[in-house]
Scaffold this active site. Structure first.
Site, PDB file in Angstrom:
ATOM      1  CG  ASP A 225      -1.689  -1.258   1.406  1.00 19.64           C
ATOM      2  OD1 ASP A 225      -2.483  -1.548   0.509  1.00 19.64           O
ATOM      3  OD2 ASP A 225      -1.513  -1.942   2.424  1.00 19.64           O
ATOM      4  CG  ASP A 264      -2.636  -4.430  -1.196  1.00 24.65           C
ATOM      5  OD1 ASP A 264      -3.837  -4.671  -1.386  1.00 24.65           O
ATOM      6  OD2 ASP A 264      -2.043  -4.755  -0.164  1.00 24.65           O
ATOM      7  CG  ASP A 268      -4.905  -1.314   3.420  1.00 27.18           C
ATOM      8  OD1 ASP A 268      -5.695  -0.657   2.728  1.00 27.18           O
ATOM      9  OD2 ASP A 268      -4.577  -2.481   3.157  1.00 27.18           O
ATOM     10  NE  ARG A 323     -11.338  -4.022  -0.641  1.00 29.54           N
ATOM     11  CZ  ARG A 323     -10.419  -4.961  -0.502  1.00 29.54           C
ATOM     12  NH1 ARG A 323      -9.182  -4.610  -0.189  1.00 29.54           N
ATOM     13  NH2 ARG A 323     -10.717  -6.230  -0.667  1.00 29.54           N
TER      14      ARG A 323
END
Length: 445
Positions: A225, A264, A268, A323
């Protein structure tokens, strides 16, 4: 050894590290000072701290980052080596790292990370589903197998592109063109961190892993990430831009009938992280964007339950697939954000295990053929508050729209808590103009 020069700076040489340029021009800001001003005077961006009541990161002790850094712990860096060395210098003592220009964290490139013997063509031939099948993973493959060589190559890239961010740190871009290409900031177990005014081009995983058992058709899974908040508390992510840049998914090849996924997430927040505010950022041109809580498992629940308190406000989410964010467990407050859907749009908010999402006063710009019922996605049964949201300029009850569109996945209204850590709340119809012109890197006063 420290050697002064004639330009008001000093050069510090660290054993085994690249020399760092330390700025001596900053003035210390007292802990708790509101961002932007101190004693009636404008505070330099690197000394600014999170204002009181500005989201979950203001809870308790607040978030000051490296505002209290002494002159010896203020660094100006322009290379990846300098950046990592600055982060490592001084441990968790307050520090400010000023990023000048775009720093390339890709290093020598994928070929240089590959260990001797690794070859993608051999990997593809060995694990072709027509040969390997789809019932077993590659986890037991030995070190000298194509998968073992892939793992070793991936470990070399991992060590190079990840940068560990310590506690009490401010990382700030200088000017309008500062940022990273291919970097992965690891904010792990490091409380009190500020990251501002930086453009992140997503890391490109050189060595994705094939998992034949991931869905009926198998999947390529990637790492890295742009930023990870892992087991940390009091983190402020502000005026940053996260994008796939020159390497969107549309440029990636496909193998075994599946996209060779090399991205990715963009941000996060996992493993018991807490008290995070993400404000005035741009998240764009990406698929799986932000994950809050990374698993439904009992082990993860034991770590995440009662944590993952995150605020998103005045962010621009543009041309994303999904997301924004997907939430498990956490009490997440999302207000005054602008969501602009594009081709391939799936959903914005993912309602997951034991989540308590409050989504209010947001604006959604959806293209023809995309309905308001798509904004929310139910992954697990959890209550959600979604009030005073506008879709294409008109008020819409997002929960009711979802339930009408997907009657087999009914969502419950009422997250069970009321956010109080908010500063200015704009009317949702005013959000697009305000956010679109002020969010992202290069717009920090």
């Amino acid at each position: 050894m420290r050697t002064p020069n004639c330009h008001g700076r000093v050069i510090v040489t660290l054993a085994g590290c690249t020399a760092l340029v330390l700025s001596l021009t900053g003035t210390a800001a007292a802990s708790g000072t509101a961002a932007g001003h101190r004693n009636g005077h404008r505070t330099a961006p690197e000394r600014q701290v999170l204002p009181a009541r500005d989201g979950w990161a203001s809870y308790g002790t607040g978030t000051t980052g490296g505002a209290a850094a002494d002159p010896a712990h203020v660094y100006t860096v322009s290379t990846w080596e300098q950046f990592k060395a600055a982060l490592a210098d001084g441990g968790s003592a307050p520090k400010i790292v000023r990023v000048k220009g775009t720093i390339d964290a890709d290093g020598p490139g994928c070929d240089a990370f590959a260990v001797p013997g690794y070859d993608l063509a051999t990997y593809l031939k060995t694990y072709d589903p027509a040969v390997w099948g789809r019932a077993r993973t590659l986890d037991a493959e030995p070190d000298d197998s194509p998968e073992g060589l892939r793992r070793a190559s991936a470990a070399r890239q991992d060590a190079f592109i990840k940068a560990a961010v310590p506690a009490n740190t401010t990382i700030v871009g200088i000017g309008r063109d500062a940022g990273f290409q291919g970097a992965s900031l690891q904010i792990k177990g490091a409380d009190n961190v500020i990251v501002r005014n930086l453009a992140f081009e997503s890391p490109l995983d050189c060595f994705p892993q094939w998992d034949p058992t991931d869905t009926a058709d198998g999947n390529w899974n990637s790492e890295y990430d742009s930023a990870v908040v892992y087991g940390s508390a009091h983190v402020w992510i502000d005026h940053d831009t996260f994008t796939d840049g020159d390497h969107p998914d549309s440029t990636l090849p496909s193998y075994y009938g599946r996209i060779y996924e090399q991205h990715d997430g963009e941000l996060d927040i996992v493993k018991g992280a807490d008290y995070v505010t993400a404000s005035w950022n741009v998240f764009e041109n990406h698929d799986k964007t932000i994950l809050i809580g990374n698993s439904d498992s009992a082990a993860t629940a034991a770590v995440d339950r009662g944590h993952l308190k995150v605020t998103f406000h005045h962010n621009l989410f543009r041309n994303l697939v999904e997301r924004a964010p997907r939430v498990r467990f956490g009490q997440v407050d999302s207000y005054n954000n602008h969501f602009v859907a594009g081709d391939g749009y799936s959903y914005s908010y993912g309602i997951g295990m034991e989540s308590q999402l409050v989504a209010e006063h947001n604006a959604f710009s959806l293209p023809d053929g995309t309905t308001a019922g798509s904004v929310l996605k139910k992954w697990k049964d959890a209550p959600v508050t979604a009030a005073d949201n506008y879709v294409n300029g008109a008020p819409v009850d997002l929960v009711a729209a979802h339930n009408a569109q997907v009657p087999g996945e009914i969502l419950r209204s009422g997250a069970g808590w009321t956010p109080v850590l908010r500063t200015r709340v704009d009317r949702p119809h005013a959000v697009p103009a305000r956010v679109d012109h002020r969010a992202g890197a290069g717009h920090l006063s």
